[in-house]
Design an enzyme around this catalytic site. Structure first.
Site, short mmCIF file in Angstrom:
data_model
loop_
_atom_site.label_atom_id
_atom_site.label_comp_id
_atom_site.label_asym_id
_atom_site.label_seq_id
_atom_site.Cartn_x
_atom_site.Cartn_y
_atom_site.Cartn_z
N ASN A 1 154.28 98.39 27.48
CA ASN A 1 154.66 98.87 28.81
C ASN A 1 155.75 99.92 28.60
OD1 ASN A 1 155.65 99.27 31.36
ND2 ASN A 1 156.49 97.20 31.59
N LYS B 1 157.10 101.82 30.74
CA LYS B 1 157.99 102.00 31.90
C LYS B 1 158.15 103.50 32.19
CE LYS B 1 159.96 97.57 30.80
NZ LYS B 1 161.08 96.63 30.93
N HIS C 1 155.01 93.52 38.01
CA HIS C 1 156.10 93.47 37.03
C HIS C 1 157.41 93.16 37.76
CE1 HIS C 1 159.10 94.74 34.12
NE2 HIS C 1 158.18 94.57 33.20
N GLU D 1 160.25 94.35 37.58
CA GLU D 1 161.01 95.52 38.05
C GLU D 1 160.44 96.01 39.38
OE1 GLU D 1 160.76 97.75 34.41
OE2 GLU D 1 162.08 96.27 33.48
N GLU E 1 156.82 86.76 31.86
CA GLU E 1 157.98 87.56 31.48
C GLU E 1 159.21 87.01 32.19
OE1 GLU E 1 156.70 91.67 29.94
OE2 GLU E 1 157.09 91.83 32.07
N GLY F 1 164.51 93.27 28.23
CA GLY F 1 165.48 94.29 27.84
C GLY F 1 166.84 93.74 27.46
N SER G 1 161.73 91.09 25.43
CA SER G 1 162.44 91.25 24.14
C SER G 1 161.60 90.87 22.93
CB SER G 1 163.76 90.48 24.16
OG SER G 1 164.64 91.03 25.13
N GLY H 1 158.01 95.95 26.05
CA GLY H 1 158.66 97.10 26.68
C GLY H 1 159.26 98.02 25.64
#
Ligand code: PGA
Length: 255
Positions: free
Chosen positions: A13, A15, A100, A102, A170, A176, A216, A237
């Site tokens: 991903n 992003k 997701h 986010e 996730e 992250g 992560s 990510g």
């Protein structure tokens, strides 16, 4: 891995990262994806929508699939700035991430909206990767399983073709941050997701739904996380932006 379990998949991903020049990363991935690795694991890269067409052209013949990070629920219409699942398929995408964390956080996407997007993916012939996962506060108050169960029931349409449905677990607090759940915690949530998938696609098909872990994942921890029961791959990510790191994660399946 039993015979009816899906082939593993490592998905990237990207992003909001990447420019036209980033196609070189895809070239490096293709070079680093030899037959012995192809035999063990599928690869998927989900760049920003702006790069899907260029990446799909570059990936042609490499066995690397290209996907998107979001899709509007409608096929077309007066939705300024949005992109539909049909448009993504037209560009060469075969997969789309929906829900997701986010997007749930910054765009206030609800379970119902995520489910509508997963239905749009089905309508357009794309594989939907539906993301679920608890926040740190929910984990600390021991509500992680309840939260994931509710997201599964609210965000995943019934009756999806199991081979066109993936769930990505996730944990929001792991994205992250360099933090990851213990293998035991991952196993517990993935087992719950497998059970919930059974009620959505039927007991006979539940084993075919790929359940990815995300948050992560790095080359250094991939082997441990990907070996966990009911983990059929990873959604990556940060480490997916660097070809050697992304391939390093996929290579966890080599031995
Ligand atoms: P990360 O992101 O690998 O950078 O933690 C995972 C994701 O958001 O899909």
């Amino acid at each position: 891995m039993s015979a009816d379990r899906p082939r593993p998949l490592v998905a990237g991903n990207w992003k909001m990262h990447g420019l036209k020049s980033s196609v070189q990363v895809l070239h490096a991935l293709a070079v680093g994806y030899p037959p012995e690795l192809k035999a063990k694991v599928d690869l998927l890269v989900c760049p920003p929508a702006t790069l899907i067409h260029a990446f799909a052209l570059q990936a042609h013949g490499s066995d690397i699939a290209i996907g998107a990070q979001d899709a509007h629920a409608e096929a077309s219409g007066a939705y300024t700035g949005n992109v539909s699942a049909e448009m993504l398929a037209d560009l060469g995408a075969t997969h789309v991430i929906v829900g997701h964390s986010e997007r749930r956080a910054y765009h206030r996407e609800t379970d119902a909206e995520v489910r509508a997007k997963a239905e749009a993916a089905r309508r357009a012939g794309l594989t939907a990767i539906v993301c679920v996962g608890e926040t740190r506060e929910e984990r600390e108050s021991e509500r992680a399983l309840d939260v994931v169960r509710a997201q599964m029931r609210g965000s995943v349409p019934e009756g999806m073709d199991a081979s066109r449905l993936m769930i990505a677990y996730e944990p929001v607090w792991a994205i992250g941050t360099g933090l990851t759940p213990t293998p035991a915690d991952v196993a517990e949530v993935h087992t719950l997701i497998r059970e919930e998938a059974g009620t959505l696609v039927g007991a006979a098909e539940q084993g075919r739904v790929r359940i990815l872990y995300g948050g992560s994942v790095k080359p250094a921890n991939a082997k441990e996380l990907l070996a966990v029961e009911n983990v059929d791959g990873a959604l990556v990510g940060g480490a997916s932006l660097v070809a050697t790191d992304f391939l390093g994660i996929a290579r966890a399946y080599l031995d």
